[in-house]
Design an enzyme around this catalytic site. Structure first.
Site, PDB file in Angstrom:
ATOM      1  N   LEU A 185      28.886  40.192  36.153  1.00 53.07           N
ATOM      2  CA  LEU A 185      30.307  40.689  35.144  1.00 53.07           C
ATOM      3  C   LEU A 185      31.586  39.959  35.838  1.00 53.07           C
ATOM      4  CD1 LEU A 185      30.569  44.360  35.264  1.00 53.07           C
ATOM      5  CD2 LEU A 185      30.312  42.415  33.368  1.00 53.07           C
ATOM      6  N   ASP A 186      32.665  40.159  35.225  1.00 52.13           N
ATOM      7  CA  ASP A 186      33.399  38.818  36.087  1.00 52.13           C
ATOM      8  C   ASP A 186      34.017  39.756  37.222  1.00 52.13           C
ATOM      9  OD1 ASP A 186      32.656  36.509  35.394  1.00 52.13           O
ATOM     10  OD2 ASP A 186      33.929  36.065  33.176  1.00 52.13           O
ATOM     11  N   ARG A 187      35.256  38.950  37.928  1.00 56.72           N
ATOM     12  CA  ARG A 187      35.938  40.202  39.258  1.00 56.72           C
ATOM     13  C   ARG A 187      36.507  41.074  38.536  1.00 56.72           C
ATOM     14  NH1 ARG A 187      40.320  40.168  42.305  1.00 56.72           N
ATOM     15  NH2 ARG A 187      40.846  38.446  41.551  1.00 56.72           N
ATOM     16  N   VAL A 189      36.892  42.218  35.331  1.00 59.55           N
ATOM     17  CA  VAL A 189      35.862  43.080  34.129  1.00 59.55           C
ATOM     18  C   VAL A 189      35.510  44.589  34.800  1.00 59.55           C
ATOM     19  CG1 VAL A 189      34.585  43.011  32.606  1.00 59.55           C
ATOM     20  CG2 VAL A 189      35.927  40.723  32.247  1.00 59.55           C
TER      21      VAL A 189
END
Length: 402
Positions: A185-187, A189
């Site tokens: 999970l991107d930062r 998101v």
């Protein structure tokens, strides 16, 4: 009397020495609950919590090894060229006082490094702040832990983040470690994050993912009225690692053109709309970097607060020396989304941390360039489904259009 004074002065000197002792941390040192400082915890800005979770600055040993590109450079040239976050004068001083060492030894500023040598940089580490949301535990099973990851918090140590991560916070506040995240999970998101509690369970999840047996669902808040019918975007994703930005490539390779990106496909279904924004269910079939963000841009309905993909006119992160999303916000953000639109005022307090005379960030709590408001993306992971298992996360508040 003179002997008493001498003994008292010696005692004070010894206490001062003990007070100035530096404990150098390494990646093996776990995060502790007392490592965190919360600033402006209850303040709201634009309808969002702007409180920050900071990490008390701490002394840390960064270790690297001389690679082929570094070989033959002086120690000062190496740091000045490869690690541009600090000035050349700082690196000269750090070498002279032993804060930069090679193979555990002090060296002169003219020292030329050799291949595979160990370089240690001892510094006063300031981590960037993250939003002050809790990392909420959703399910705690014998082999699996699921949480609702807040936006702005990276999953694991990376770049300037070590303790201000999901793994660091879970270890400090819940004593949960070791944990093995099974997906990215991107930062920026938020949403569902699944972690295995042992390598065997992590490997089981990995096999399901690699076999294409896992379905993923996200929700996004996008610009405009999204079409009512399901849309499928099938466009290659080409990720530029230097600039931290992806582009979509539509078409097929032929004798004149070659698609550089990797195959990517995402399904989109409108959930609701208020005529200005739409809430869209996003189901990525593949898992490329920024895939949902770029494919929504392809539909003409980018995520409504995604400054990196709302406009093509974005300053490169290499130019500003920061992250891609931060560079985008700095170069063209609206008052509602710009990370610089809401400056935080921090006044140094000795109870928070001790100032290091060589530190280029002191007396600030955050590192240089991280003193503004930052908003998480309106992109949230809600469900992962695999063979005989399903994990879910509640929808965020912004997914309700009124």
């Amino acid at each position: 009397m003179k002997r008493d004074r001498d003994e008292a002065e010696e005692g004070n000197e010894e206490r001062n020495k003990r007070k100035m002792e530096i404990v150098w941390q390494t990646p093996a040192h776990p995060a502790q609950k007392q490592d965190y400082v919360f600033h402006n915890e209850a303040q709201f800005f634009g309808g969002n919590l702007t409180g920050k979770r900071h990490v008390r600055p701490y002394y840390f040993e960064f270790v690297s090894h001389v690679n082929k590109r570094w070989e033959g450079k002086t120690i000062v040239d190496l740091f000045a060229q490869e690690f541009r976050g600090r000035s050349r004068d700082y690196y000269v001083s750090a070498v002279k006082c032993g804060r930069i060492q090679v193979d555990g030894e002090n060296i002169p500023v003219s020292y030329i490094v050799k291949r595979c040598q160990k370089i240690s940089h001892f510094l006063h580490r300031h981590e960037p702040p993250v939003m002050a949301w809790d990392v909420e535990v959703l399910q705690n099973e014998p082999d699996v832990l699921t949480v609702c990851k807040p936006a702005s918090v990276p999953v694991h140590p990376c770049g300037q983040y070590r303790k201000n991560t999901v793994l660091g916070i879970l270890q400090a506040e819940y004593g949960l470690a070791p944990l093995y995240p099974i997906h990215r999970l991107d930062r920026l998101v938020s949403g569902l994050l699944i972690m295995a509690k042992n390598p065997a369970k992590a490997d089981s999840f990995r096999q399901h993912i690699e076999a294409g047996l896992v379905q993923k669902q996200y929700v996004a808040k996008v610009v405009g009225v999204f079409l009512d019918a399901e849309q499928v975007v099938d466009a290659n994703i080409d990720y530029n690692a230097r600039e931290g930005r992806s582009t979509a490539e539509v078409g097929i390779s032929n004798g004149d053109t070659t698609l550089k990106g990797k195959a990517a496909c995402t399904k989109f279904t409108r959930i609701s709309t208020n005529g200005i924004h739409s809430i869209v269910l996003c189901e990525p079939v593949t898992g490329r970097t920024h895939q949902i963000r770029v494919h929504l841009q392809c539909t003409g309905h980018p995520i409504a607060n995604d400054m990196l993909y709302l406009s093509d006119d974005v300053v490169n992160r290499s130019t500003l020396g920061t992250t891609a999303d931060r560079a985008a916000a700095l170069s063209g953000g609206s008052p509602e989304t710009s990370c610089e639109s809401h400056k935080e005022e921090y006044k140094y307090c000795s109870e928070d941390f001790s100032i290091d005379p060589m530190c280029t960030h002191c007396p600030n709590l955050a590192p240089n360039g991280y003193d503004g408001h930052e908003e998480g993306l309106w992109l949230h992971c809600v469900r992962y489904t695999g063979p005989e298992w399903v994990y879910e996360c509640p929808y965020p508040d912004w997914a309700s259009l009124t």
